[in-house]
Design a protein around this motif. Sequence first.
Motif, short mmCIF file in Angstrom:
data_model
loop_
_atom_site.label_atom_id
_atom_site.label_comp_id
_atom_site.label_asym_id
_atom_site.label_seq_id
_atom_site.Cartn_x
_atom_site.Cartn_y
_atom_site.Cartn_z
N ARG A 208 0.82 -1.20 0.00
CA ARG A 208 0.00 0.00 0.00
C ARG A 208 0.86 1.26 0.00
O ARG A 208 0.65 2.18 -0.79
CB ARG A 208 -0.91 0.01 1.22
N ASP A 209 1.83 1.28 0.88
CA ASP A 209 2.68 2.45 1.01
C ASP A 209 3.52 2.65 -0.25
O ASP A 209 3.66 3.78 -0.75
CB ASP A 209 3.58 2.30 2.24
N LEU A 210 4.09 1.56 -0.78
CA LEU A 210 4.95 1.67 -1.95
C LEU A 210 4.16 2.12 -3.17
O LEU A 210 4.62 2.97 -3.95
CB LEU A 210 5.63 0.33 -2.21
N LEU A 211 2.97 1.57 -3.37
CA LEU A 211 2.17 1.96 -4.52
C LEU A 211 1.75 3.42 -4.42
O LEU A 211 1.67 4.13 -5.44
CB LEU A 211 0.95 1.06 -4.65
N ALA A 212 1.50 3.89 -3.19
CA ALA A 212 1.19 5.32 -3.01
C ALA A 212 2.40 6.18 -3.38
O ALA A 212 2.25 7.23 -4.03
CB ALA A 212 0.75 5.58 -1.58
N GLN A 213 3.59 5.74 -2.97
CA GLN A 213 4.81 6.48 -3.32
C GLN A 213 5.02 6.48 -4.84
O GLN A 213 5.39 7.49 -5.43
CB GLN A 213 6.01 5.86 -2.63
N LEU A 214 4.82 5.32 -5.46
CA LEU A 214 4.99 5.23 -6.91
C LEU A 214 3.98 6.12 -7.63
O LEU A 214 4.32 6.78 -8.61
CB LEU A 214 4.84 3.78 -7.36
N ASP A 215 2.76 6.13 -7.15
CA ASP A 215 1.73 6.97 -7.75
C ASP A 215 2.13 8.44 -7.68
O ASP A 215 1.93 9.19 -8.64
CB ASP A 215 0.41 6.73 -7.04
N ALA A 216 2.72 8.83 -6.56
CA ALA A 216 3.11 10.23 -6.39
C ALA A 216 4.31 10.60 -7.25
O ALA A 216 4.44 11.75 -7.69
CB ALA A 216 3.42 10.50 -4.92
N ALA A 217 5.21 9.63 -7.50
CA ALA A 217 6.46 9.93 -8.20
C ALA A 217 6.42 9.69 -9.70
O ALA A 217 7.20 10.29 -10.45
CB ALA A 217 7.60 9.10 -7.59
#
Length: 318
Positions: free
Chosen positions: A101-110
Amino acid sequence: MSPTPPSSVRRVACIGAGVIGGGWVAHFLARGYDVTAWDPAPDAEDKLRRLVTAAWPALEQLGLAEGASPDRLTMAPTLAEAVADAEFVQESAPEKLELKRDLLAQLDAATPSGVVIASSTSGYPMTDMQTAAATPGRLVVGHPFNPPYLIPLVEVVGGERTDRTAVEWAAAFYEAAGKSVITMDRELPGFIANRLQEALWREALHMVANGEATVEDIDTSITEGPGLRWAFMGPMLTFALAGGEGGMAHMLDHFGPSLKSPWTRLEAPELDRALRDAVVDGCDRAADGRTYAQLVAERDQGVIDVLRATGRLDGPAR
């Protein structure tokens, strides 16, 4: 921003460079893509390049795309730099829901807007993983089979907040990248192939636990039996042929009552120490002194030979 057309993608970002992520890297390199990878482990780059080197002989036999080269791999120092100019992102982090969840949120932001981001998760629904992302519509599951550079299958499915266009784009991209794609209409824990594989695995564990069959017996029963058919014809069509000219209808009418027979136990057995040791010891005996590298090489060559023998790959078997 609209995504790059699937057939025009040139740069892929692979996030996570373990066995699955590294296998994706090898596959994309062999298909002629520029690949940028990122993994937080301090020795990730050395391990990744060793994996690519080990996989390359098999990939050469499969046939490399024009311009394909391990030299087209770049290891990025940060996640943001890895996805800065990506046209597709494949995430292959460990199977931990909160981490995903956290990683996909970071990827979405970047990741640049419009770029599809796929997760290699082997069981989590995207609905459960996309909850923290600001733009969850572009997040999909792209579930491969290990090793991704050798096994063609990838299962694609979106979550409740995924745009249908993202699912369609991902499926088209994987096909352009040389994959055999199943596009699922709905989420299912474990997807399709893993659920079938898991059912067989659980029954195998029951038989070992009860002393009904050895590890060697179980493996031989597949490699010398249905596995030879499953390499080119799945269980449904195989069963249909068992019905003769009457096909599946006759098969079900004639053999349907056997479904009530106690031929399988789908409840998982308790994985206690005795069962664990029996399985491990059995696998050690089956390996018969061969190293991991030797077993990988045998597996890879075997799959290639099966693909050739069934007409899915040109050229004679070795």
